[in-house]
Motif scaffolding. Structure first.
Motif, PDB file in Angstrom:
ATOM      1  N   PRO A   1       0.824  -1.223   0.000  1.00  0.00           N
ATOM      2  CA  PRO A   1       0.000   0.000   0.000  1.00  0.00           C
ATOM      3  C   PRO A   1       0.856   1.269   0.000  1.00  0.00           C
TER       4      PRO A   1
ATOM      5  N   ASP B   1     -11.336   1.537   0.061  1.00  0.00           N
ATOM      6  CA  ASP B   1     -11.191   2.186  -1.233  1.00  0.00           C
ATOM      7  C   ASP B   1      -9.906   1.701  -1.883  1.00  0.00           C
ATOM      8  N   SER B   2     -10.043   0.866  -2.874  1.00  0.00           N
ATOM      9  CA  SER B   2      -8.876   0.307  -3.556  1.00  0.00           C
ATOM     10  C   SER B   2      -8.231   1.322  -4.495  1.00  0.00           C
ATOM     11  N   GLY B   3      -8.962   2.349  -4.839  1.00  0.00           N
ATOM     12  CA  GLY B   3      -8.470   3.313  -5.812  1.00  0.00           C
ATOM     13  C   GLY B   3      -8.957   3.019  -7.222  1.00  0.00           C
TER      14      GLY B   3
ATOM     15  N   ASP C   1      -1.396   6.592   1.038  1.00  0.00           N
ATOM     16  CA  ASP C   1      -2.838   6.785   1.168  1.00  0.00           C
ATOM     17  C   ASP C   1      -3.584   5.504   1.543  1.00  0.00           C
TER      18      ASP C   1
ATOM     19  N   LYS D   1     -14.344   0.908  -4.488  1.00  0.00           N
ATOM     20  CA  LYS D   1     -15.000   1.422  -3.292  1.00  0.00           C
ATOM     21  C   LYS D   1     -16.489   1.091  -3.287  1.00  0.00           C
TER      22      LYS D   1
ATOM     23  N   ARG E   1      -3.872   2.889  -0.285  1.00  0.00           N
ATOM     24  CA  ARG E   1      -4.320   2.180  -1.481  1.00  0.00           C
ATOM     25  C   ARG E   1      -3.178   1.357  -2.075  1.00  0.00           C
TER      26      ARG E   1
END
Length: 146
Positions: free
Chosen positions: A54, A99-101, A57, A88, A59
């Motif tokens: 990650p 939130d994976s992005g 952030d 998300k 993500r």
């Protein structure tokens, strides 16, 4: 409803019915992937560096879609929903705050275009990986997950 590729066409599974949706178009999927996915996931499907770690952030970087990544570990239903809704929104639908992005593409791409992109990605995998992934798609359908 679950969509599963079979013999060059997508089949829609829902409420006990099976119907052919449309012929998949791998060339269209390749073009759409290049236009919509390659900036993050790589033109060669290799993903971003350190995709398992990650960022600041929280993500994860975009994973590879080739056979070195984890895309093939998921069935067609989740891949379709993840692409259409975004990470998300799909996780929220499952009761998970994450939130994976990954943005949703449902407002930019038709369902058929998403299916074509996923078919292109699958077409790059070795046969053994395609068979494993097809089994996961079948399991999703049988378990009513998608």
């Amino acid at each position: 409803m679950l969509m599963v590729a079979s013999g060059g066409a997508w089949l829609a599974f829902g409420q006990g019915k099976v119907s052919e949706v449309a012929k998949i178009d791998i060339a269209d999927g390749r073009m759409l992937y290049s236009e919509n996915c390659a900036a993050c996931h790589g033109a060669d499907l290799s993903g971003q560096p350190d995709w398992r770690t990650p960022g600041a952030d929280g993500r994860l970087p975009a994973p590879p879609h080739d056979d070195s990544g984890h895309t093939w570990h998921h069935g067609d239903g989740i891949l379709f929903s993840y692409t259409k809704l975004g990470g998300k929104a799909l996780m929220a639908e499952k009761g998970v705050d994450f939130d994976s992005g990954m943005p949703g593409f449902g407002d930019r791409l038709s369902d058929q275009q998403i299916r074509n992109i996923l078919a292109y990605i699958r077409s790059t995998w070795p046969e053994r990986i395609r068979q494993v992934q097809a089994g996961r798609s079948k399991s999703e359908m049988e378990n009513g997950e998608y």
